[in-house]
Structure formats: C-alpha cells, structure tokens
Write an enzyme that holds these catalytic residues in place. Structure first.
Site, mmCIF file in Angstrom:
data_model
loop_
_atom_site.group_PDB
_atom_site.id
_atom_site.type_symbol
_atom_site.label_atom_id
_atom_site.label_comp_id
_atom_site.label_asym_id
_atom_site.label_seq_id
_atom_site.Cartn_x
_atom_site.Cartn_y
_atom_site.Cartn_z
ATOM 1 N N SER A 1 6.785 5.032 -6.468
ATOM 2 C CA SER A 1 5.661 4.121 -6.222
ATOM 3 C C SER A 1 5.777 2.862 -7.067
ATOM 4 O O SER A 1 5.285 1.807 -6.678
ATOM 5 C CB SER A 1 4.341 4.797 -6.597
ATOM 6 O OG SER A 1 3.930 5.675 -5.601
ATOM 7 N N HIS B 1 -3.564 3.137 -9.055
ATOM 8 C CA HIS B 1 -2.244 3.009 -8.429
ATOM 9 C C HIS B 1 -2.053 1.645 -7.766
ATOM 10 O O HIS B 1 -1.050 0.965 -7.990
ATOM 11 C CB HIS B 1 -2.119 4.146 -7.411
ATOM 12 C CG HIS B 1 -0.770 4.333 -6.796
ATOM 13 N ND1 HIS B 1 -0.357 3.626 -5.686
ATOM 14 C CD2 HIS B 1 0.255 5.161 -7.112
ATOM 15 C CE1 HIS B 1 0.867 4.035 -5.354
ATOM 16 N NE2 HIS B 1 1.263 4.958 -6.199
ATOM 17 N N ASP C 1 -2.503 0.513 -0.184
ATOM 18 C CA ASP C 1 -2.552 1.297 -1.424
ATOM 19 C C ASP C 1 -3.980 1.777 -1.694
ATOM 20 O O ASP C 1 -4.777 1.900 -0.765
ATOM 21 C CB ASP C 1 -1.995 0.427 -2.580
ATOM 22 C CG ASP C 1 -1.265 1.258 -3.623
ATOM 23 O OD1 ASP C 1 -1.876 2.194 -4.153
ATOM 24 O OD2 ASP C 1 -0.095 0.971 -3.911
#
Ligand SMILES: *[C@@H]1O[C@H](CO)[C@@H](O)[C@H](O)[C@H]1NC(C)=O
Ligand SMILES: *[C@@H]1O[C@H](CO)[C@@H](O)[C@H](O)[C@H]1NC(C)=O
Ligand SMILES: *[C@@H]1O[C@H](CO)[C@@H](O)[C@H](O)[C@H]1NC(C)=O
Ligand SMILES: *[C@@H]1O[C@H](CO)[C@@H](O)[C@H](O)[C@H]1NC(C)=O
Ligand SMILES: *[C@@H]1O[C@H](CO)[C@@H](O)[C@H](O)[C@H]1NC(C)=O
Ligand SMILES: *[C@@H]1O[C@H](CO)[C@@H](O)[C@H](O)[C@H]1NC(C)=O
Ligand SMILES: *[C@@H]1O[C@H](CO)[C@@H](O)[C@H](O)[C@H]1NC(C)=O
Ligand SMILES: *[C@@H]1O[C@H](CO)[C@@H](O)[C@H](O)[C@H]1NC(C)=O
Ligand SMILES: *[C@@H]1O[C@H](CO)[C@@H](O)[C@H](O)[C@H]1NC(C)=O
Ligand SMILES: *[C@@H]1O[C@H](CO)[C@@H](O)[C@H](O)[C@H]1NC(C)=O
Length: 746
Positions: free
Chosen positions: A528, A203, A141
C-alpha cells in the site's frame, strides 16, 4: 503463523472485515448486490438508467421490485449498474448479449522523508512546475484528513480548468482547498456509519501525502524518522475517492469511484487495494483501470502483502502498473539492555522513552495464570497470564504468539520483548514499549530470566540504523501471474517498508482502542505504501511528457528501474523490472508503447469472447480471428518477456516480437546487449537499431533457445535484454519458468 497473521494485520492497518447488513426491504429477501458490467458507455440511444431498468424488468417480472433493485447506475465512464439480485437472475443476466459480466459485490482489502532521497529525488530535483501543478492524482482509498499540513494549499492557484470533480462535505470533513481539489465517498449496497470523505483510518492520508504531499519540515512520529516529509510530485493536486470503510472496500464503490474519477479529469490513479484474484471481467479494479487506460490514465496498484509465497501477486491486468515493496536503507530498532549488562536490539517502532533506569523482567511462562483458560503462556497468549505477575514488568514472550503487546498492556505491564522470525526486515508499532528480537537472542534473554534472582531489563526508544538496500520486503506478494502466465507481475517495486507520511488525527497510530497516541505523521509498511511511490513517479514522468500514453509511462519506469542490492531467490517474481528510478525514467531513450487494441488482442488470445469484447471496447466490428496468427509468443508489446514451460524436461524455444519507439535523440544507434545464464541462449534480430527521427518505431525479434529446467520449484531463470546507446540503457528482464503443479495452465 500466529504472529505473522498479527503482523500482517499491522501491515494492512486496521482492516477489520466485519460483514455489514445489506440494504433490503421485504420484497428483497434473499437478494444480494451484484455488479452488472456492460462495457463502454452508450454512444446514443437510451439513457443508461432507462436501459438498466428495462433490462431488469425483462428478468424480474415484478416491475416495482425491478425498479427498487437497482442501487446505482454507472454511466459517466462506462456502462453498468449495481442491483439486488437472486442467483438465477444473475445467471440470466449473464447470458444477455448486452452484458459483459455479472458478479457478486465482493469486498477487497487495503493491502518520509527518506524514501524520495533514497530514490534519487532530492528536494531540489528538477521539476516541470508549470505542468506538475496541473496534474491531478486520484486515489481510491480510506479518505483523507484535510487538516494535515501536507495538504496545505498556500501558493496554489485555482484547480486546473479540466477538473470536473466535486468536493463533498460531511462528518469531520469541512471541505477541500486548492491542493486537495476533490473528495467523494461511496457506500453502494452496504451500510456505513455516515457519508463523509474523512479519513477515520489513516491509510488514505498516508498514501495521498506520499504522492502529492507538500514539504513539511521537522515531521516525525514522536521524533522517530524525523526530517522533511514530502510527496514525489509535491505541487500536484489531489482528488480522493473514499471507497474503503471499517468493513472493507466494496466492488460497487470502487467502480463508482472509477466512473467518476475518469470523467472528473484525473491524470494518474493510485489504488492500494486488492483481494481475491478474479478474471478480468469479474474484477472491479481490472474493469475500472481498463476504461481509465482507454482515456489515457495510468492506474497504479499494489501487488499485495501475501509474500514471500509464490503465486500471490494480485492486480494482474496488463494495463495496470503493479507494484511490489522494497526496503530503503534505514531500519528502526529498539535497543534492549538486561540487568547483567547484555545489550541487544530488535526491530520495532517504539515511540516510548523509558522513565526508569531498569524494570523488573519476567517471561510469559513465569507469569502464567494456570487457572485461566488453557492457552500458551510462554508466547503470552491472551488470557494466559496473571495480572499480578505482569503489572509493572517487562515480559519476555517466546516465538509464535499473537497480540502479545495488547495482552500485556491490558494487564498493566511496562513493556515486552517478543521473540520471532516471521519478519526480519520490517518494524511494526506496538501499544507499549516493545522490541521484536531474533529467537536466538530471545533464548539468551529467557535463560537470563531463568537463572537470575531479580531479572531486570529496559527497552529504549527506537533509533535509525543503516542497512543495505534496496531489497524486496518479505511480505511483498510474489509472482508468477496466476491469470496471464505470459505477463510478468509484479511489474516494478518501490519503497514500502517503514514509510513516514501524513496521518489522520481521527485514529490512533496503531488503530487500537487502547492506544492514546495520535500523530500528524505515522510510519507504516505494505505494498500500500509502495504503490503511491510508483504513482508519484508516473505523475512525475507525465509532468515532463504530458502526451505519453499510460503504456509509454509504464515502459519508461520499467526499463530504467534499479537492480536490487540484496538478491532474493524469487528474483523477478519478487521485484519485476527492479525499483523505480523516477529521474532516469524521464529520459528512457526508447519505449515499448501499447494501444488499447494491443490489450484486446491479448484478451482474444486468452479466449475472451468476441461478443463481450465488443461491448468492452465499443468497437462493433471487432473480430478476434483477425488477430491470428499471434505476433510472437506472448502477442503483446510488453517491456518484459516471460516464457512459461509446460514441458520443462525438454529443450525449448520461443520468439518474442517487440517494437520500440524512439523518444530520445533524433539520430541514435542502439545495440542489443544480452545477459543469459548457461543453458539459455538469447538472440536478437536485428541486434542494432538505428533511428534517424524522434518517435520512429523499429521492430525486432528475441529468440530464446534453452535446455531443460531441472531445478525444483518454478525453475526460474533470469536473463535480460538491454538496448544501449551512448546515453541510454533500456533494460527488459527475460524470465523462463515452469508451470507449477497447482497453477492454472495458461
Ligand atoms: C464471473 O462471476 C460469475 C458469478 O460468480 C461466474 O458465474 C462467472 O463464471 C465468472 N466469470 C468469469 C469469466 O470468471
Ligand atoms: C536539470 O535540468 C537541466 C536542464 O534540463 C540539466 O542541465 C540538469 O542536468 C538537470 N539536473 C539534474 C540534477 O537532473
Ligand atoms: C469528529 O466528529 C465528531 C462528531 O461530529 C466529533 O464529536 C469529533 O470531535 C470530531 N473529531 C475531530 C477530531 O474533529
Ligand atoms: C521538531 O519536532 C520535535 C518533535 O515533534 C519537537 O520536539 C521540536 O521542538 C521540533 N523542532 C523544531 C525546530 O520545530
Ligand atoms: C487467573 O485467572 C482467573 C480466572 O480467569 C482469575 O480469576 C484470576 O484473578 C487470575 N489470577 C491472576 C493472578 O491474574
Ligand atoms: C531475513 O531472513 C531471510 C530468510 O531467513 C534471509 O534470507 C534474509 O537475508 C534476512 N533479511 C535480513 C534483512 O536480515
Ligand atoms: C526457562 O524456563 C522455562 C520453564 O520455567 C522453560 O520452559 C524454558 O525452556 C527455559 N528457557 C531456557 C532458555 O532455558
Ligand atoms: C460469446 O457470448 C455470446 C453471448 O453470451 C454467445 O452467444 C456466444 O456463443 C459466445 N461466443 C463464443 C465464441 O463463445
Ligand atoms: C538439447 O539441446 C542441447 C544443445 O543445446 C543438445 O545437446 C541436447 O541433445 C538437446 N536435448 C534434447 C533432449 O533434445
Ligand atoms: C529438489 O527436489 C528433490 C526431490 O524432492 C530433493 O531431493 C532435492 O534436494 C531438491 N533440490 C533442491 C535444490 O532443493
């Protein structure tokens, strides 16, 4: 399309796809990074680097160029390298016997807390603490923000002894702890501002905390979505592999992360990325996850955010658990009041509390600056509004605009009411007080503005409302499967709409430079966010059944999934088997297990070359012909059954062969229960399975006989087979559809 692009951008958070310069000296002119993938690690013989160098010197005559061209060697978990090549050199390498595939280094993109309670996993859920603490979840990630309270290591013992990973330090990253046990970053074949696993996006921190986050009380985004934030396996450990930078996520880095993660000792991998659909040999996620599967590690991937259009689902390898996004039972809405007393609301995560009773209201068309560029002021396009008409006001924008919030903020506006219909199930965060209203409501607001002397309005801070759930998010990518039409994708769904989880303090909550809001928790949406929910569920199952194969864990999650409460016409193409139910998945009764050889059989059937498959598997005697004739229609013991028709105007029939393994009670009798619509008959032979020991296997056949598919589009029809005993229901969806005109025949 304009707004949906913008909103999609918000879903994908901060992805900014700017190409960066590539490493290279004078002798490297015209060269580009390619991945040269060579299959299983070498058992004996050459040191991988030497093998790579000698292979390259046979292709590139100049030895010093050959040496310099190699940017990285993969060697821990599989064999291959990254090299600067010219196209003809790549082609020559592709012909070599020891090479499986050669493909250009491609960029992929990044595709609470209420969600765990909603999934039936309350804070007090039964846990297998002793094993859960030993579970290591790996993520590929954007990095991680180690200071987040979600990764506090109070009460943790040392890392599990199997752990062989590393913790890099770097800019804004001082190190790991006993919860966050590993962190690495990669930048092979492209430039990055620095080398550090710090999360400058948010994220990675968000996805990681959804899986392993420790419970944090009173977590919220400026008071919105407040509650205890936690991960699904809140006592498991985290290993972060940073492969995504501001310019995207490159194959070269993704493969390097897999090469490390598999050997470092992770138990489950969660990867919320995707991109162009490529053949398995040419796809870093398929290659990496294949080697992970061979080592007993399940890889969980996001399905993509290109819905609701068909054939958009990505991450299609059958050894991956592919996860679509559902909405949970709460929605965030911002109330709007007008000077005439009208009250309405729109979707939005509006963190701003108004400081006045009412604000002057105008519309884009009334605030137009026609001496500016010729754009569309009605939709509040950038450059089309006049500052003096906007300053201090709330501006109404007609449907179809882009970056309206940003435009109005820069001009000093007090807020905006945006009308639109691109999203009716997902709330986004804007850079100033905003409510996103239905176009019909928008029209009423516009009329009020047109017919009132001093129109006024106010946009309130967002509140939670209850909605019916689960439902599939409109943005969630849909099937059918572009590469292997006989395998249903997505496999499953999990919450991915407006999820509260930990965030980085190194970036604003919208990622916009004009936003000065920073928060330890943020609310974001996308597949996601659904991927880590399913990865956590997989880790949870593994903590009770540490010896189950990746396929068995996948089967347990799929056959126990919950049906959607709100139906969509795309049915299984949208939700696969349904929504994860982690607690039920602990005790599935039966599993559809698969070994690596089963996947190879499938690849053989799909026409992959034996020579290359031998490299992939490391099995020198592999012979695809031995797998003929195939076992049933799809030749794989998958927990779903999918039939694609090439001649939908004719009657059809097909047989699926399956084997289930008893993981429930020793003596148990299961009966087949079939549901099918008119025009399709489903028969199961035998229709009763009697087990007298644990791990016993029983095989059966499912025969489909159907009449022509006359409806338009995919003609999708949904049926199901459920094996039922006194305590278990083992459900498999059965899907029949017709090949789409623009779909590759399978
Ligand atoms: C893989 O990519 C290369 C380079 O783009 C291409 O020539 C080749 O056909 C692809 N192979 C497969 C199996 O798709
Ligand atoms: C927790 O586990 C115990 C023992 O295995 C079982 O009796 C109980 O029903 C479980 N509770 C829940 C909520 O699943
Ligand atoms: C991150 O690192 C930069 C450069 O060292 C520093 O200026 C900045 O203050 C750091 N930010 C935080 C939030 O620690
Ligand atoms: C909870 O968080 C809110 C907002 O961050 C804060 O105002 C409040 O004081 C906190 N309450 C407790 C009990 O910590
Ligand atoms: C309108 O646009 C022109 C050209 O960009 C600019 O000079 C002018 O200041 C703008 N007027 C207002 C009211 O913002
Ligand atoms: C959103 O719009 C679609 C298509 O118009 C509709 O089918 C669906 O029910 C709507 N969903 C919600 C949550 O309103
Ligand atoms: C409001 O007035 C503008 C022109 O000033 C017009 O384009 C728009 O259609 C009107 N809106 C309504 C709802 O009548
Ligand atoms: C498989 O690939 C090898 C090497 O690239 C080639 O020599 C062979 O002919 C291929 N086999 C088939 C069946 O296409
Ligand atoms: C298809 O099957 C149905 C019975 O299921 C039969 O009545 C019909 O004649 C068949 N049609 C064709 C074209 O074979
Ligand atoms: C199917 O397609 C035909 C021809 O394009 C059209 O007339 C019909 O309305 C469509 N039916 C449905 C249910 O969409």
């Amino acid at each position: 399309m304009r707004i949906s692009e913008k909103l999609l951008l918000a879903v994908l958070i901060n992805l900014c796809l700017v190409a960066t310069s590539i490493h290279g000296s004078a002798s490297n002119t015209g060269r580009q990074p390619y991945i040269v993938y060579m299959g299983e690690v070498l058992e004996h013989g050459l040191v991988p680097e030497e093998q790579h160098r000698s292979l390259l010197t046979e292709i590139i005559e100049d030895e010093s160029i050959a040496r310099e061209s190699i940017l990285h060697s993969y060697k821990r978990s599989f064999n291959g390298f990254v090299a600067m090549l010219l196209p003809h050199e790549a082609n020559r390498l592709m012909e070599r016997e020891e090479v499986v595939s050669v493909f250009p280094n491609t960029k992929l993109k990044l595709h609470t807390t209420r969600s765990w309670d909603f999934l039936g996993m309350p804070l007090t859920v039964n846990r297998s603490y002793k094993i859960e603490r030993e579970i290591i979840v790996g993520l590929l990630d954007t990095g991680v923000y180690p200071e987040s309270p979600s990764f506090d290591d109070k009460g943790y013992g040392p890392p599990p002894s199997k752990w062989k990973g590393k913790c890099e330090v770097g800019v804004n990253f001082t190190g790991c702890n006993k919860k966050l046990i590993g962190a690495r970053s990669y930048s092979i074949g492209h430039k990055t501002p620095h080398q550090s696993p710090a999360d400058t996006d948010g994220h990675g921190t968000h996805t990681a905390s959804t899986i392993v986050g420790s419970a944090v009380n009173n977590a919220s985004l400026y008071g919105i979505g407040g509650g205890t934030a936690r991960g699904g396996v809140s006592s498991a450990r985290l290993a972060m592999y940073k492969v995504c930078w501001d310019n995207g996520c490159w194959d070269s880095d993704i493969l390097a992360a897999f090469d490390d993660a598999i050997s470092d000792g992770v138990d489950v991998l969660s990867i919320s990325l995707g991109g162009v659909i490529r053949d398995f040999y040419n796809d870093s996620l398929s290659i990496g996850s294949f080697h992970a599967m061979k080592k007993g590690i399940l890889t969980v991937c996001s399905a993509g955010n290109e819905g609701p259009y068909l054939l958009t689902v990505s991450n299609l390898a059958p050894w991956v658990l592919t996860v679509g996004a559902t909405g949970i039972d709460r929605q965030f809405r911002a109330e709007v009041r007008l000077g005439n007393g009208m009250k309405t609301s729109g979707l939005a995560i509006n963190t701003y509390s108004p400081t006045k009773q009412m604000y002057p209201l105008t519309s884009g068309i009334k605030a137009a600056n026609y001496s500016g560029p010729d754009a569309y002021p009605d939709t509040c396009d950038w450059g089309s509004l006049g500052e003096k008409h906007v300053k201090g006001k709330i501006v109404y924008c007609a449907p179809g605009g882009i970056y309206q919030d940003y435009t109005i903020k820069v001009l000093g506006g007090a807020g905006t009411i945006i009308a639109g219909s691109d999203f009716n199930d997902t709330a986004f965060t804007f850079v100033l007080p905003t409510s996103y209203v239905d176009p019909k409501v928008g029209n009423l607001i516009d009329k009020y503005i047109n017919t009132t002397k001093n129109p006024q309005a106010i946009v309130h801070k967002s509140k939670e409302v209850k909605v019916s759930a689960p439902f599939v998010a409109s943005f969630s990518s849909r099937g059918p499967n572009y590469l292997s039409p006989r395998i249903l994708k997505p496999d499953i769904t999990a919450p991915g709409v407006d999820i509260l989880a930990a965030f980085t303090m190194l970036e604003s909550i919208t990622g916009e430079p004009h936003d000065n809001r920073f928060s330890l928790f943020n609310i974001i949406s996308g597949t996601s966010m659904s991927c880590p929910h399913a990865a956590a569920a997989a880790a949870y199952v593994k903590s009770f059944h540490p010896h189950w194969s990746p396929a068995a864990i996948k089967s347990a999650l799929m056959t126990t999934a919950t049906a959607m409460k709100v139906k969509t016409p795309d049915a299984e193409f949208a939700y696969g088997s349904g929504q994860i139910n982690p607690v039920r998945a602990l005790n599935p009764g039966l599993v559809y297990d698969l070994r690596a050889s089963s996947y190879i059989r499938l690849l053989c059937r799909e026409g992959y070359n034996d020579t290359k498959l031998r490299l992939l598997t490391g099995w020198n005697h592999l012979d695809c012909r031995k797998f003929q004739p195939a076992r049933g229609y799809d030749g794989i013991n998958y927990p779903t059954m999918t039939l694609q028709l090439h001649h939908p105007t004719k009657n059809y029939s097909a047989v699926f062969k399956r084997t289930v393994k008893n993981v429930g009670t020793k003596n148990s009798v299961y009966k087949a229960i079939v549901k099918s619509p008119k025009g399709l008959s489903v028969s199961v032979f035998p229709s009763t399975l009697a087990f007298n020991r644990v791990y016993q296997r029983k095989s059966f056949k499912v025969e489909l006989k159907g009449e022509p598919l006359i409806s338009n589009g995919t003609g999708l029809i949904s049926a199901s087979l459920e094996w039922k005993d006194s305590t278990h229901r083992v459900r498999s969806p059965i899907v029949v559809y017709k090949v789409l005109p623009y779909q590759v025949a399978g």
